[in-house]
Design an enzyme around this catalytic site. Structure first.
Site: not given
Ligand code: PYR
Length: 498
Positions: A238, A266, A358
């Site tokens: 990140y 993303d 994600h």
């Molecule tokens: C999430 O909670 O999806 C993270 O990547 C921190």
């Protein structure tokens, strides 16, 4: 050596005007840090004048406090002789969880990855389950991630002498015993006291590659220190608003032997995960209390928001040359969803992309990685034959079966990432659970590769699957046992009860 501080002295600093806390036997003055704490000041004030270690540990790497708090606020060690040992009374919820842990299925009874998920749901504290399992908005994409695999069917070949099948492969040039890597997931200690180390130790034993998350509960160095010689790790990034912090983190990772940098693209802002957000409204007495008396802290922040305020939403393609200038690790963009961006990543000279949404936690109704793979590979073929040794495409999201893995590889992926399923495997069973998850993948790979007629990963080809229904989002999909039983419908706003 500075004098020890008595716990009675610490207890005198138990307010917002002077707030000391104890973490791992050290006393810190966090008064000035209160307004800056990403999780809000209220949670720290609950531990003002007291030992906060138990609450601190699951959601912070051990060095978070020492790195973020100026040295002069590190007041010294607490005098152990003055600490009054409090025998903690277990709450009803803790007793219930202990009973469930004792009664959980033995590891031999776990036959697929869904089993781990069902057990994790039962034994995890509600907050941990909410954070891990939640996805954004109406949770459509998280379901689609699984449904999409069920719209792809096999076209198996027969009579190919499949007495020996081999599913080992290379990922970014590194040997991997599975065509699967452990994708980054945050806050492993919410699920198990050893957190991410369960993954590291199991991965080292079985030649699987682990991607270290920026937001791990264990510190980066703890995770690297737990490797065995020759073990490969990647790191997920990140990007911090303060690029100097990012530069140091990336260069430190490279120095410690990490073999690939996966930049998350993303998540300029973390998604609204409603299960997680609703948890934040409830304190121990079950009364809704939300960060009252604080300015600048939104009421609708769950765990996710609390840990992610450092992420830089200004990140852009313009930053890519800088990343290339600070590291020699292969750079992969994690969270690409279109052929347009895939071609840009290729043209910027990157090593690859992860087609990912994600885990359904970001843009809801974003398509699945496996659906995007088909268009992306078609676009990349305009740059040269596929597979292309200069550029790898990975897929993650919803993968729970070796058949899912083989579908992605047949359609052109180098390997796939699995995040939640490995995390759930350690929640109730620690390292042994992760090893069992690897074993399940091996057993399923052996059977599926034999039945498809592929002896090696290289023999998987697009002709072995029928993905013609992949874009048909409206059609009936087969029943999904995982979501029909383990996941619950989203709750709606609740009226107060008398
Ligand atoms: C999430 O909670 O999806 C993270 O990547 C921190």
């Amino acid at each position: 050596m500075s004098a020890l501080i008595s716990s009675q002295t610490v207890a005198e600093h138990a307010s917002a005007s002077s707030c000391w806390i104890i973490v791992h036997g050290k006393v810190y003055d966090v008064t000035e840090f209160l307004p800056e704490h990403p999780g809000g000041s209220r949670i720290i004030l609950k531990y003002a004048g007291k030992d906060a270690t138990e609450a601190y540990d699951p959601i912070h790497p051990p060095d978070a406090i020492t790195t973020h708090l100026p040295k002069e606020k590190h007041l010294g060690a607490v005098d152990p002789g003055t600490v009054i040992k409090v025998v903690k009374e277990l709450t009803a919820e803790e007793i219930r969880r202990q009973e469930l842990m004792a009664a959980r299925p033995s590891i031999d009874e776990i036959v697929n990855l869904h089993d781990f998920e069902a057990v994790a749901k039962a034994i995890l504290p509600a907050k941990a389950w909410a954070y891990y399992s939640s996805a954004s908005d109406d949770e459509i994409t998280i379901r689609e991630n699984r449904a999409a695999y069920q719209r792809i069917w096999f076209r198996p070949r027969v009579l190919r002498d499949v007495s020996v099948v081999d599913w080992s492969t290379t990922i970014l040039g590194q040997r991997s015993s599975l065509p699967v890597y452990i994708s980054a997931t945050a806050l492993g200690k919410l699920g198990h006291p050893d957190g991410e180390l369960n993954l590291t130790r199991a991965a080292g034993k079985h030649g699987v590659i682990q991607m270290i998350p920026t937001l791990a509960s264990c510190s980066f160095d703890e995770i690297v220190d737990a490797t065995v010689p020759g073990q490969t790790q990647f790191v997920q990034l990140y990007v911090n608003r303060d690029r100097e912090i990012t530069r140091k983190y990336v260069q430190h990772a490279e120095k410690r032997g990490v073999k690939g940098l996966f930049i998350t693209v993303d998540a300029p802002q973390l998604g609204r995960r409603e299960k997680d957000m609703r948890m934040k409204f409830v304190d121990e007495s079950g009364v809704a209390k939300v960060q009252e008396n604080q300015s600048g802290v939104k009421k609708d922040e769950g765990v996710a928001r609390a840990i992610s305020s450092f992420i830089d939403p200004s990140l852009s393609w313009k930053d890519i040359p800088w990343f290339k200038s600070i590291t020699n690790m292969p750079i992969v963009l994690k969270g690409v969803a279109t052929p347009e961006d895939a071609l840009m990543a290729y043209d910027y000279g990157l090593a690859g992309i992860v087609l990912s949404n994600h885990g359904g936690r970001q843009l809801d109704t974003a398509r699945s990685g496996i659906e995007n793979l088909i268009e992306v590979v078609a676009a990349l073929k305009t740059r040269g034959p596929w597979p292309n040794p200069k550029f790898e495409v990975f897929v993650d999201g919803g993968i729970r079966r070796a058949s899912d893995v083989l579908k992605a590889i047949a359609l052109g992926a180098s390997a796939v990432g699995v995040g939640r399923a490995f995390m759930y495997s350690f929640c109730a069973y620690g390292q042994e659970g992760v090893e069992k998850a690897f074993q399940i993948f091996r057993d399923e790979l052996e059977m599926n590769m034999r039945l498809i007629g592929a002896r090696t990963i290289d023999e998987l080809s697009p002709e072995m699957v029928d993905a013609s229904a992949i874009h048909s989002h409206a059609g009936l999909t087969p029943a999904d046992n995982l979501y029909n039983t383990t996941y619950q419908p989203l709750a709606l706003a609740q009226f107060k009860t008398k």
